[in-house]
Design a protein around this motif. Structure first.
Motif, PDB file in Angstrom:
ATOM      1  N   PRO A 108       0.891  -1.161  -0.078  1.00  0.00           N
ATOM      2  CA  PRO A 108      -0.271  -0.021  -0.166  1.00  0.00           C
ATOM      3  C   PRO A 108       0.628   1.222  -0.099  1.00  0.00           C
ATOM      4  CG  PRO A 108       0.009  -0.829   2.145  1.00  0.00           C
ATOM      5  CD  PRO A 108       0.357  -1.854   1.310  1.00  0.00           C
ATOM      6  N   TRP A 109       2.020   1.220   0.216  1.00  0.00           N
ATOM      7  CA  TRP A 109       2.785   2.401   0.229  1.00  0.00           C
ATOM      8  C   TRP A 109       3.690   2.587  -1.118  1.00  0.00           C
ATOM      9  CZ3 TRP A 109       3.443  -1.598   3.703  1.00  0.00           C
ATOM     10  CH2 TRP A 109       4.239  -2.691   3.628  1.00  0.00           C
ATOM     11  N   TRP A 152      -4.833   1.102  -2.879  1.00  0.00           N
ATOM     12  CA  TRP A 152      -6.066   1.043  -2.303  1.00  0.00           C
ATOM     13  C   TRP A 152      -6.847   2.252  -2.914  1.00  0.00           C
ATOM     14  CZ3 TRP A 152      -5.267   6.348  -0.482  1.00  0.00           C
ATOM     15  CH2 TRP A 152      -3.931   6.530  -0.575  1.00  0.00           C
ATOM     16  N   GLN A 153      -6.595   2.933  -3.700  1.00  0.00           N
ATOM     17  CA  GLN A 153      -7.385   3.763  -4.650  1.00  0.00           C
ATOM     18  C   GLN A 153      -8.223   2.968  -5.533  1.00  0.00           C
ATOM     19  OE1 GLN A 153      -4.137   6.535  -5.538  1.00  0.00           O
ATOM     20  NE2 GLN A 153      -5.394   8.155  -4.287  1.00  0.00           N
ATOM     21  N   MET A 158      -9.529  -4.195  -9.995  1.00  0.00           N
ATOM     22  CA  MET A 158      -8.672  -3.545 -10.554  1.00  0.00           C
ATOM     23  C   MET A 158      -7.255  -3.743  -9.742  1.00  0.00           C
ATOM     24  SD  MET A 158     -10.023   0.143 -11.169  1.00  0.00           S
ATOM     25  CE  MET A 158      -8.929   0.736 -12.222  1.00  0.00           C
TER      26      MET A 158
ATOM     27  N   PRO B   3     -12.230   4.186 -10.395  1.00  0.00           N
ATOM     28  CA  PRO B   3     -11.580   4.335  -9.029  1.00  0.00           C
ATOM     29  C   PRO B   3     -12.394   4.992  -8.055  1.00  0.00           C
ATOM     30  CG  PRO B   3     -10.465   5.866 -10.337  1.00  0.00           C
ATOM     31  CD  PRO B   3     -11.678   5.494 -11.240  1.00  0.00           C
ATOM     32  N   PRO B 188       8.652  -0.308   5.871  1.00  0.00           N
ATOM     33  CA  PRO B 188       7.348   0.392   5.710  1.00  0.00           C
ATOM     34  C   PRO B 188       6.243  -0.103   6.234  1.00  0.00           C
ATOM     35  CG  PRO B 188       8.527   0.256   3.448  1.00  0.00           C
ATOM     36  CD  PRO B 188       9.280  -0.885   4.410  1.00  0.00           C
ATOM     37  N   TRP B 265       0.792   8.024   2.762  1.00  0.00           N
ATOM     38  CA  TRP B 265      -0.042   6.639   2.149  1.00  0.00           C
ATOM     39  C   TRP B 265      -0.884   5.940   3.245  1.00  0.00           C
ATOM     40  CZ3 TRP B 265       0.588   1.926   4.673  1.00  0.00           C
ATOM     41  CH2 TRP B 265       1.802   1.726   5.476  1.00  0.00           C
ATOM     42  N   ALA B 268      -3.835   8.391   4.177  1.00  0.00           N
ATOM     43  CA  ALA B 268      -4.786   8.696   3.062  1.00  0.00           C
ATOM     44  C   ALA B 268      -5.809   7.462   2.924  1.00  0.00           C
ATOM     45  CB  ALA B 268      -3.997   9.175   1.637  1.00  0.00           C
ATOM     46  N   ARG B 269      -5.004   6.231   3.106  1.00  0.00           N
ATOM     47  CA  ARG B 269      -5.666   5.003   3.044  1.00  0.00           C
ATOM     48  C   ARG B 269      -6.636   4.927   4.372  1.00  0.00           C
ATOM     49  NH1 ARG B 269      -3.564  -1.164   3.338  1.00  0.00           N
ATOM     50  NH2 ARG B 269      -2.789  -0.394   5.356  1.00  0.00           N
ATOM     51  N   MET B 272      -9.703   7.020   3.371  1.00  0.00           N
ATOM     52  CA  MET B 272     -10.499   6.584   2.527  1.00  0.00           C
ATOM     53  C   MET B 272     -11.251   5.361   2.838  1.00  0.00           C
ATOM     54  SD  MET B 272      -9.422   5.254  -1.096  1.00  0.00           S
ATOM     55  CE  MET B 272      -9.453   7.090  -1.596  1.00  0.00           C
TER      56      MET B 272
END
Lengths: 281, 276
Positions: A108-109, A152-153, A158, B3, B188, B265, B268-269, B272
């Motif tokens: 995810p990063w 994750w977008q 997809m 998306p 990460p 990231w 933001a995740r 969301m």
């Protein structure tokens, strides 16, 4: 029904063809304090170059265990797996894996592009080649415009395309997929199935698919290996003579499709009924 | 398939432009602090109490002392020791945590000692530190380090342990080398927990910095505050305490900005998933 004994199943092993992958009397058991729990019995089959083979069986039979053994993530307790004639002792370079849970196999990063490029960068492929292979792979799965996005977008379907693109860019000889379409909705599943069929034709890949979905197995495969029993063994092996080009509506309306589907389903039913009987008795 | 859309409020804020958004964030963050300070200012304005001087006096003294007369002698040594100790805590804690998080056997052997080190009040060790390391900067840095290293170490360890087995399978099947596995996958993945650990370490480190200076130093902010009190300069004492509070707040704020940037990231995740 066909006898349940590894080598005895007609058509499971075909040494005369150009064999890419071979499971040779593969067995696996977990050991615990209570003793050994055999999961895989004596499993033998081969996959020819360019062939699309599905492994089907009722859930809980050990399909994922077999896949982990075949892909070198686990060692069999007996027998061996060979890829291009060499014994598999660790995940081989010629093999790429696509797992069911895309959200747990993409990072995810990292952007989509960097996710797809990472195995190549790790393998020290030249920069320009990484870029061209990544772009081509994303283009092939229809995600060329999304390369800067994060996993994750994207929707589940997809994200699974990204995992497939990563495998494509890696240019494996064999693409191994574990229930790759089980976590997406039906329409997306059809799209992904057709995508895999198209990629396989375009790139001449060998594909091994592990699934519990009989429709999927019949629709996609050249050959189906049915697993049954406890420990799991090869119960049957059948050819799917539906040709290389298939269609979600026309192919599934063919009488051959219905016959094959019925045969696999009844074998799996019989196998799981036998297991239930054994437990009750 | 399209998306997923970005969370609504991000789009709304963008429409307003960057500057009003920043001003609004600052206002939302600080309005209550401003109210408290204003109340303090007003209520203390007529104070004749020796112990609670008017805020206006404290503020005047604050400006004389800290803008920037005593910065080189009292503020800088404190912050330098603190910063050095936090950097060393990361340099020791993160690699050790990653190793322990990866090796179950070693972790099982070492974990009782780690639990003990984490639970032990570090003040109990201060006499030992003085005995071994004297009362110089080296001792003060190592004393802060002894308290601040644990949350970072444990955060890194738990973060690495929690790495999804699916990711490890993926990394193995694509034959990632050690470097790729460490820097592209494990670190990460563990970063959110490492940052949470550093945040705790900052709070612990600040306390140990002040306490260390109060008890065994001849310079630094803790020393200044205690000495002011002992020489009946209570306005100085309050001015020092005010500065320590502001520094603590600023350090946390700067760290939050860094965290938001490095882990963008992650945030933001999360936003969301919360919106979806």
């Amino acid at each position: 029904m066909t006898s349940i004994k590894g080598d005895a199943v007609a058509g499971a092993t075909r040494p005369s063809l150009d064999t890419v992958m071979a499971a040779d009397h593969v067995a696996f058991s977990y050991s615990s304090a209570a003793g050994a729990h055999p999961v895989l019995g004596d499993i033998s089959f081969t996959i020819a170059r360019g062939e699309f083979v599905s492994l089907v069986g009722p859930s809980g039979i050990g399909k994922t265990t077999l896949l982990r053994v075949l892909s070198g993530l686990m060692q069999p307790t007996a027998g061996e797996v060979r890829l291009d004639g060499e014994r598999v002792t660790e995940p081989p370079r010629q093999l790429a894996l696509v797992l069911q849970d895309y959200s747990r196999s993409l990072l995810p990063w990292m952007s989509i592009e960097r996710n797809v490029a990472l195995p190549l960068r790790s393998a020290k492929v030249a920069r320009t080649e990484v870029r061209s292979r990544t772009a081509a792979a994303l283009d092939a799965v229809g995600l060329a415009g999304d390369s800067e996005k994060y996993p994750w977008q994207l929707s589940g379907g997809m994200q699974q395309r990204v995992a497939i693109a990563r495998a494509l860019a890696y240019q494996p000889e064999v693409l191994v997929m574990d229930e790759p379409f089980a976590s997406v909705d039906a329409q997306t599943r059809f799209d992904l199935e057709d995508l895999v069929l198209r990629l396989r034709r375009e790139f001449g890949m060998t594909v091994l698919l592990v699934t519990h979905d009989i429709d999927e197995a019949v629709y996609l495969s050249d050959r189906i290996v049915v697993l049954a029993g406890k420990p799991a063994q090869v119960a049957d092996c059948l050819d799917v003579p539906l040709g290389p080009i298939r269609d979600q509506i026309a192919t599934k309306a063919l009488p051959e499709y219905a016959a094959l589907r019925g045969r696999v389903l009844s074998e799996i039913r019989a196998a799981s009924a036998a297991r239930t009987d054994k437990k009750v008795g | 398939m399209a998306p997923l859309a970005a969370p609504g409020h991000v789009l709304t804020w963008r429409a307003f432009g960057r500057l009003p958004r920043l001003a609004l964030t600052v206002a939302r963050e600080l309005w209550f602090a401003v109210v408290v300070l204003a109340l303090w200012w007003v209520l203390s304005s007529g104070s004749t109490s020796f112990y609670f001087p008017p805020l206006s006096e404290i503020w005047a003294r604050f400006q004389e002392l800290w803008l920037f007369d005593r910065v080189p002698t009292d503020v800088w040594p404190s912050l330098r020791n603190f910063g050095l100790a936090i950097v060393l805590s990361c340099a020791v804690g993160i690699p050790l945590g990653v190793v322990l998080g990866s090796l179950r056997r070693v972790r099982e052997i070492v974990s009782p000692v780690l639990g003990f080190g984490w639970a032990l009040p570090k003040l109990a060790l201060l006499p030992a530190f003085i005995a071994v390391a004297g009362i110089g900067d080296g001792m003060r840095v190592s004393f802060i380090l002894a308290g601040a290293v644990w949350p970072i170490l444990l955060g890194a360890q738990d973060g690495v342990r929690a790495v999804d087995p699916g990711l490890r399978d993926m990394a193995r099947s694509y034959r990632f080398g050690r470097g790729t596995l460490l820097f592209r996958v494990l670190l990460p993945a563990a970063a959110p927990q490492i940052f949470a650990g550093i945040r705790t370490s900052l709070a612990i480190g600040l306390v140990l910095m002040i306490v260390g200076e109060m008890l065994v130093a001849s310079s630094g902010l803790g020393f200044f505050v205690l000495q002011s009190q002992q020489s009946y300069a209570l306005v100085d004492m309050w001015a020092g305490a005010l500065l320590i509070g502001m520094l603590g707040y600023l350090i946390t704020l700067l760290f939050t900005v860094l965290e938001r940037f490095v882990l963008r990231w992650h945030f933001a995740r999360r936003a969301m998933h919360a919106a979806g």
